[in-house]
Write an enzyme that holds these catalytic residues in place. Structure first.
Site, PDB file in Angstrom:
ATOM      1  N   HIS A   1       0.827  -1.208   0.000  1.00 57.52           N
ATOM      2  CA  HIS A   1       0.000   0.000   0.000  1.00 57.52           C
ATOM      3  C   HIS A   1       0.865   1.264   0.000  1.00 57.52           C
ATOM      4  CE1 HIS A   1      -3.783   2.190   1.112  1.00 57.52           C
ATOM      5  NE2 HIS A   1      -2.893   3.045   1.599  1.00 57.52           N
ATOM      6  N   GLU A   2       1.729   1.383   0.993  1.00 64.67           N
ATOM      7  CA  GLU A   2       2.556   2.595   1.094  1.00 64.67           C
ATOM      8  C   GLU A   2       3.577   2.667  -0.041  1.00 64.67           C
ATOM      9  OE1 GLU A   2       1.433   4.727   2.950  1.00 64.67           O
ATOM     10  OE2 GLU A   2       0.262   3.583   4.391  1.00 64.67           O
TER      11      GLU A   2
ATOM     12  N   HIS B   1       1.903   4.375  -2.914  1.00 72.62           N
ATOM     13  CA  HIS B   1       1.924   5.839  -2.738  1.00 72.62           C
ATOM     14  C   HIS B   1       3.293   6.403  -3.128  1.00 72.62           C
ATOM     15  CE1 HIS B   1      -1.926   6.658  -0.934  1.00 72.62           C
ATOM     16  NE2 HIS B   1      -1.735   5.874   0.095  1.00 72.62           N
TER      17      HIS B   1
END
Length: 507
Positions: A270-271, A274
């Protein structure tokens, strides 16, 4: 150099200086969440207040105003400079939009808001630790009041929440979110109930998972995704996040769950999603809107793309499961790919949003959106938040938190003052599904390539469709450019129904 180009360059330099200051503030935020000693809380609040004031003054200064006014009529939005490229004209339009919002907020208000949220984050962290909502309540009360004031300063037509939502997802209205979320809720609720009676064994994902080995595997995933450790780093925080001050400095954090193997893995995907977006933005256009991410909804589409569409896919684990088994020295030796795939895609109502499966996840976001909206419009008081939270959890997921740590104190966002942020999480899922349909059509062999451990081509596709454009296009236009069709929620709902009908053998 033509006059228009000189004027544009002057504006770019002024904006770049403000962006550098914002980057410094981001580093102070990152440090506060990672390495800052607790005793430095008071001075950090003052530092962040000072930085917020400096950035705001730079972006609303007479010099900046004059430079912008040479290129665009600030009142009407008409571009005055005749010799700008289409990209430059788009940047000027976005600069004007930012300027109107920035000048609507008094510098003193911006400073006080930054100071309050810096203080409240530390209070929230302690309140969560001690399960003491009333410790945090006075700060949340002030944050809600300041957000209402912010909405009044920014202005709105239909609902005060519109003004706050617009800060994170430009041009999207509360009414539209209501409609999208109602459509989702109606589609997902019966689907969840159908799956509730078919338990899937995932117990082998829980146990004693060595911290160092978890981190070693995290690095393997990030390197395969194309995350550049020369321009980023991986650290720990109580609430995982991604922080970027420049495309050459994009950092992420995680947290290690001592007994849950997949918790950290999904955080990393997820990160990492980003961070890849931030690393993919143009360094040459840094300081212009074309060097910034489009919106938080688009940002979230990138993180959820990697976490769910890739990280929850069978081809991904066809390659990575053997590596995972090797990392943990045979702890998963007897587990087949089919068992593993079904286990990581188990659907079960749970309390913690960041650990929710992808079918129940939107309901966690809808709950927060509805509570935020009620707090802003005044139909819900802060002291009643725990009870309202628990009631909605029971209504949507038929479970009730045992305490506020697994209820209304679990997220950092309200302590950050970020009202209007939560809807972007589900909008991001919707955008990701819309984009993924086009990706799968353009690259029909994607599953075969991912199963072979090839991931860089995914980043290249996203670079071409999303990263390189910055804020050149409005969100809806960006999605249409990338896919060839107008955005709708259909792709997301179809994806979830089709995938889980197979996993759960639903008719």
């Amino acid at each position: 150099m033509e006059k228009a180009q000189k004027d544009y360059q002057q504006l770019h330099e002024l904006a770049k200086h403000a962006r550098v200051l914002q980057g410094i503030a981001s580093l102070l935020d990152w440090d506060q969440e990672t390495y800052m000693p607790q005793g430095a809380a008071a001075i950090r609040a003052e530092q962040l207040k000072t930085m917020a004031g400096l950035v705001h003054r730079e972006k609303t200064s007479r010099k900046f105003t004059n430079a912008l006014a040479k290129l665009v009529d600030i009142k009407t939005g008409q571009i005055l400079a005749k010799d700008l490229t289409s990209e430059q004209a788009a940047a000027v339009r976005e600069w004007r939009r930012d300027y109107i919002q920035d000048t609507a907020l008094p510098t003193k208000f911006v400073e006080e808001f930054a100071k309050l949220t810096s203080q409240s984050i530390l209070v929230w962290r302690n309140a969560k630790k001690e399960n003491a909502f009333m410790q945090f309540a006075p700060y949340l009360d002030r944050i809600v009041s300041m957000n209402r004031k912010k909405a009044e300063y920014l202005g709105y037509k239909d609902h005060p929440y519109d003004a706050l939502l617009d800060q994170y997802e430009p041009d999207v209205k509360t009414k539209e979110v209501n409609q999208l979320f109602s459509q989702l809720r109606d589609a997902l609720t019966p689907l969840i109930k159908k799956m509730a009676h078919q338990p899937i064994d995932d117990q082998f994902l829980f146990g004693n998972w060595d911290h160092a080995k978890q981190m070693a595997f995290s690095h393997q995933i990030l390197e395969a995704m194309g995350y550049d450790f020369d321009k980023g780093r991986l650290d720990f925080s109580s609430h995982p996040f991604s922080s970027s001050s420049h495309p050459t400095d994009s950092r992420i954090t995680t947290r290690i769950h001592p007994t849950s193997l997949m918790s950290n893995i999904f955080v990393i995907l997820h990160e990492g999603g980003h961070a890849l977006y931030e690393m993919g933005l143009s360094t040459d256009l840094y300081g212009t809107p074309l060097g910034d991410a489009r919106s938080l909804g688009v940002h979230e589409s990138q993180s959820r793309w990697w976490e769910t569409r890739i990280g929850l896919s069978r081809p991904f684990w066809q390659h990575f499961l053997p590596l995972l088994k090797k990392t943990f020295n045979g702890q998963l030796e007897s587990i087949t790919l089919d068992q593993f795939y079904r286990a990581i895609n188990k659907v079960e109502p749970s309390f913690i949003r960041v650990e929710a499966d992808e079918v129940t996840y939107p309901l966690h976001v809808i709950l927060r959106f509805e509570l935020e909206k009620a707090l802003i419009e005044g139909s819900l008081s802060v002291r009643d938040v725990p009870e309202a939270w628990n009631a909605k959890m029971n209504e949507y997921l038929e479970i009730t938190p045992s305490d506020n740590r697994e209820g209304c104190l679990q997220d950092i966002h309200w302590a950050m003052g970020a009202f209007g942020y939560f809807p972007t999480y589900t909008l991001g899922n919707l955008y990701a599904a819309h984009l993924f349909d086009a990706f799968a059509k353009e690259l029909p062999d994607w599953e075969k390539r991912v199963a072979a451990g090839e991931l860089l081509f995914i980043k290249e596709w996203l670079q071409d469709k999303i990263y390189q454009h910055g804020r050149r296009f409005a969100t809806q236009e960006l999605l249409k450019q990338a896919t060839g069709k107008a955005f709708s929620a259909d792709a997301y709902i179809t994806y979830l129904k089709d995938k889980y009908a197979k996993i759960y053998s639903l008719s």
